[in-house]
Enzyme design. Structure first.
Site, PDB file in Angstrom:
ATOM      1  N   SER A 133       0.839  -1.194   0.000  1.00  0.00           N
ATOM      2  CA  SER A 133       0.000   0.000   0.000  1.00  0.00           C
ATOM      3  C   SER A 133       0.887   1.263   0.000  1.00  0.00           C
ATOM      4  O   SER A 133       1.665   1.447  -0.935  1.00  0.00           O
ATOM      5  CB  SER A 133      -0.970  -0.050   1.183  1.00  0.00           C
ATOM      6  OG  SER A 133      -2.046   0.829   1.006  1.00  0.00           O
ATOM      7  N   HIS A 152      -7.641  -6.011   0.932  1.00  0.00           N
ATOM      8  CA  HIS A 152      -6.492  -5.122   0.951  1.00  0.00           C
ATOM      9  C   HIS A 152      -5.354  -5.693   1.806  1.00  0.00           C
ATOM     10  O   HIS A 152      -4.187  -5.363   1.581  1.00  0.00           O
ATOM     11  CB  HIS A 152      -6.911  -3.749   1.488  1.00  0.00           C
ATOM     12  CG  HIS A 152      -5.927  -2.663   1.205  1.00  0.00           C
ATOM     13  ND1 HIS A 152      -5.644  -2.231  -0.072  1.00  0.00           N
ATOM     14  CD2 HIS A 152      -5.149  -1.932   2.037  1.00  0.00           C
ATOM     15  CE1 HIS A 152      -4.729  -1.272  -0.017  1.00  0.00           C
ATOM     16  NE2 HIS A 152      -4.406  -1.075   1.252  1.00  0.00           N
TER      17      HIS A 152
END
Length: 250
Positions: A94, A228
């Site tokens: 990320s 995620h």
């Protein structure tokens, strides 16, 4: 295998033999080095793992967190210089993927060091980034976004005292991400691997494939089951994949 903590920026998982390669791991926004604790020693006895410890959390809780990704990349790149005696591979998740890219650019341009491999996880390529305003909202809005994405122990967010401790670093990281505007990607002199969960609520496979535009040395995509934070539930599969990519070329 031992843990060397002489550097405030790097948690170093040493090897019993001189390392053939080092793997630098960069956590997500609001994350800490603990995410990668189980990665130490997971890639063979000759691969040393370095995990970045951002200021403002864990051992560095008393330090002011940074709110600019370029400043973070500058600081981490400088900290890496003593560890460039062997090849370096980079994995960032990320926000950490953006930092990994910026570090690779700096090592390439300032020190003539090209990483063996850049691995970017759940992050759009630099030229595809879109503005995020979560960092500018209320504490409740910010915490709701963290909870939506997952990856942060809910006990930290539910306990008022613990939440007060971690919130400044979370806000600082989200502010840094919000300030990092889309920019023309600098082509890298190393191959790039993109990782993404097949049910990530924010990042699509097509967006991760955008890294191919700045990877003239080769781009490879791996899609794993999960959201995620697929790298938690799919830890073993991810480590097997990375380990295979870090094996010496025959």
């Amino acid at each position: 295998m031992g843990i060397d903590t002489r550097s405030s920026w790097l948690r170093r998982y040493g090897t019993k033999v001189p390392p053939r390669l080092r793997l630098l791991c960069l956590p997500h926004a609001g994350g800490s080095a603990g995410l990668f604790h189980s990665w130490g020693g997971a890639f063979g006895q000759d691969v040393e793992v370095l995990v970045v410890r951002y200021p403002g959390r864990q051992e560095r809780i008393a330090e002011e967190p940074l709110t600019d990704l370029d400043e973070l990349a500058d600081a981490i790149s400088a900290e890496l210089l003593p560890y460039l005696d062997v090849p370096l591979a980079v994995f960032g998740h990320s926000m950490g993927a953006t930092l990994g890219h910026e570090i690779a650019i700096r090592l390439q341009a300032r020190h003539q060091v090209v990483p063996e491999l850049l691995m970017v996880s759940c992050r759009k390529a630099p030229h595809l980034l879109t503005p995020r305003s979560t960092a500018l909202g209320s504490d409740e809005e910010l915490l709701a976004e963290v909870a939506r994405l997952g990856g942060t122990d809910s006990a930290l967010l539910d306990d008022p005292d613990l939440r007060e401790l971690v919130l400044p670093s979370i806000r600082a990281d989200f502010t840094a991400v919000a300030r990092y505007a889309a920019r023309r990607g600098v082509p890298l002199a190393c191959p790039v691997v993109g990782y993404v969960g097949d049910s990530d609520p924010d990042i699509s496979v097509a967006e991760v494939m955008g890294w191919a535009d700045i990877a003239p040395k080769g781009f490879f995509l791996r899609v794993l089951s999960g959201g995620h934070f697929y790298l938690v539930e799919q830890r073993d599969a991810l480590i097997r994949d990375i380990r295979a990519r870090l094996e010496p070329q025959r």
